[in-house]
Scaffold this active site. Structure first.
Site, PDB file in Angstrom:
ATOM      1  N   SER A 177       0.980  -1.265   0.078  1.00 32.97           N
ATOM      2  CA  SER A 177       0.095  -0.168  -0.228  1.00 32.97           C
ATOM      3  C   SER A 177       0.725   1.287  -0.023  1.00 32.97           C
ATOM      4  O   SER A 177       0.243   2.489  -0.250  1.00 32.97           O
ATOM      5  CB  SER A 177      -0.867   0.026   1.201  1.00 32.97           C
ATOM      6  N   LYS A 221       0.912   4.492   6.851  1.00 33.61           N
ATOM      7  CA  LYS A 221       0.453   5.356   5.874  1.00 33.61           C
ATOM      8  C   LYS A 221       1.111   6.718   5.968  1.00 33.61           C
ATOM      9  O   LYS A 221       1.731   7.099   6.894  1.00 33.61           O
ATOM     10  CB  LYS A 221      -1.149   5.480   5.948  1.00 33.61           C
TER      11      LYS A 221
END
Length: 310
Positions: A94, A164
């Site tokens: 990701s 993230k």
């Protein structure tokens, strides 16, 4: 018979008897020499025994101190893991290409202890805020990996953590329209870190198109691989509406430490330093709802004045 008697006396008193005296005096000397050699041998043996005892004592001393040294090392490792730096493993794609699956990053855990909060553009590790990792496979570490993760030398397989990039902080308005660009407080971001071939915004009805106001004490996070990241966009139905509480942030990822050929720092991209990005109030005013409200205020005042004049 007298001659014999004299001869007997002569043998003791004359020259023929003189050698007997040196023999008698030589005996103690020989004994002394023999005694001196024995004492030298005893001294050498004693020295060897003392040397062996000293070596044995040193060995026993080392093995006695070894558990103490190991204990000190473990305590230091735990303190470093708890308060300073911890290693984490990248479990998915990701954050490509900034981070690859299997990379090891070092996370700064010190600055949050002094009240520092995540800032836009930082790559952060945070605890799963509301079951974001549901359905993800769990690791099954061996005994050695468990011990190493416990002291912070390896990432923990039991901790449910994600990594993230922070896009919005408390007070920010973050928006995606069409394929992008992504805007923060009305300012378009230039995002060269986005995975090649991806668009900054995803066109779908599951969360790719959004406009959110980030509450105080929260952050809005997105993966750099925009079309392969279940981040804040796709968790807007959870109890935090896709936001991550600042209290759940473990720390900022500062270095790619492994593999060695991918070593490098993780700086904040320049686009997050552009002028006007901090103008949160202006973004609120220029939003459609706020603009309608601002435009309605003069009309309301005019109507009130007309009513008062009648």
């Amino acid at each position: 018979m007298g001659d014999v008697a004299v001869g007997a006396r002569s043998g003791h008193d004359g020259p023929e008897g003189q050698p007997e005296r040196p023999d008698d005096s030589a005996a103690p000397a020989a004994e002394g020499a023999s005694s001196s050699g024995s004492e030298s041998e005893d001294g050498s043996a004693a020295a060897e025994r003392a040397e062996r005892d000293a070596k044995s004592s040193k060995q026993r001393s080392f093995w006695k101190e070894l558990p103490i040294l190991i204990g000190i090392a473990l305590v230091l490792a735990l303190l470093i893991k708890t308060f300073l730096v911890q290693a984490f493993s990248i479990p998915s794609d990701s954050m490509q290409n900034t981070l690859q699956q299997g990379d090891r990053v070092l996370v700064d855990k010190l600055t949050p202890w002094f009240g520092s909060e995540p800032e836009r553009g930082e790559v952060v590790v945070f605890h799963d805020p509301d079951n974001w990792l549901a359905g993800e496979p769990t690791a099954n570490p061996n005994a050695l990996q468990t011990v190493l993760s416990w002291i912070g030398l390896m990432p923990s397989a039991e901790e449910k953590d994600l990594i993230k990039r922070v896009v919005g902080v408390g007070g920010d308005t973050v928006e995606c329209k069409g394929t992008g660009p992504l805007t923060v407080n009305g300012k378009a971001l230039n995002e060269p870190y986005v995975y090649p071939g991806n668009t900054p915004c995803s066109v779908d009805e599951e969360g790719g198109q959004f406009k959110v106001k980030v509450p105080k004490g929260m952050i809005w996070v997105m993966g750099d691989h925009r079309q392969n990241s279940r981040d804040s966009r796709y968790n807007q139905t959870d109890k935090h509406h896709g936001m991550v509480p600042v209290g759940e942030v473990v720390g900022r990822a500062i270095v790619k430490a492994w593999p060695i050929n991918r070593w490098g720092t993780l700086p904040v991209p320049d686009t997050f330093d552009q002028p006007g990005l901090n103008n949160q109030a202006l973004a609120a005013v220029t939003s459609p709802g706020a603009a309608a409200l601002v435009g309605a205020v003069p009309l309301v005042l005019v109507r009130r004045r007309r009513k008062a004049s009648k």
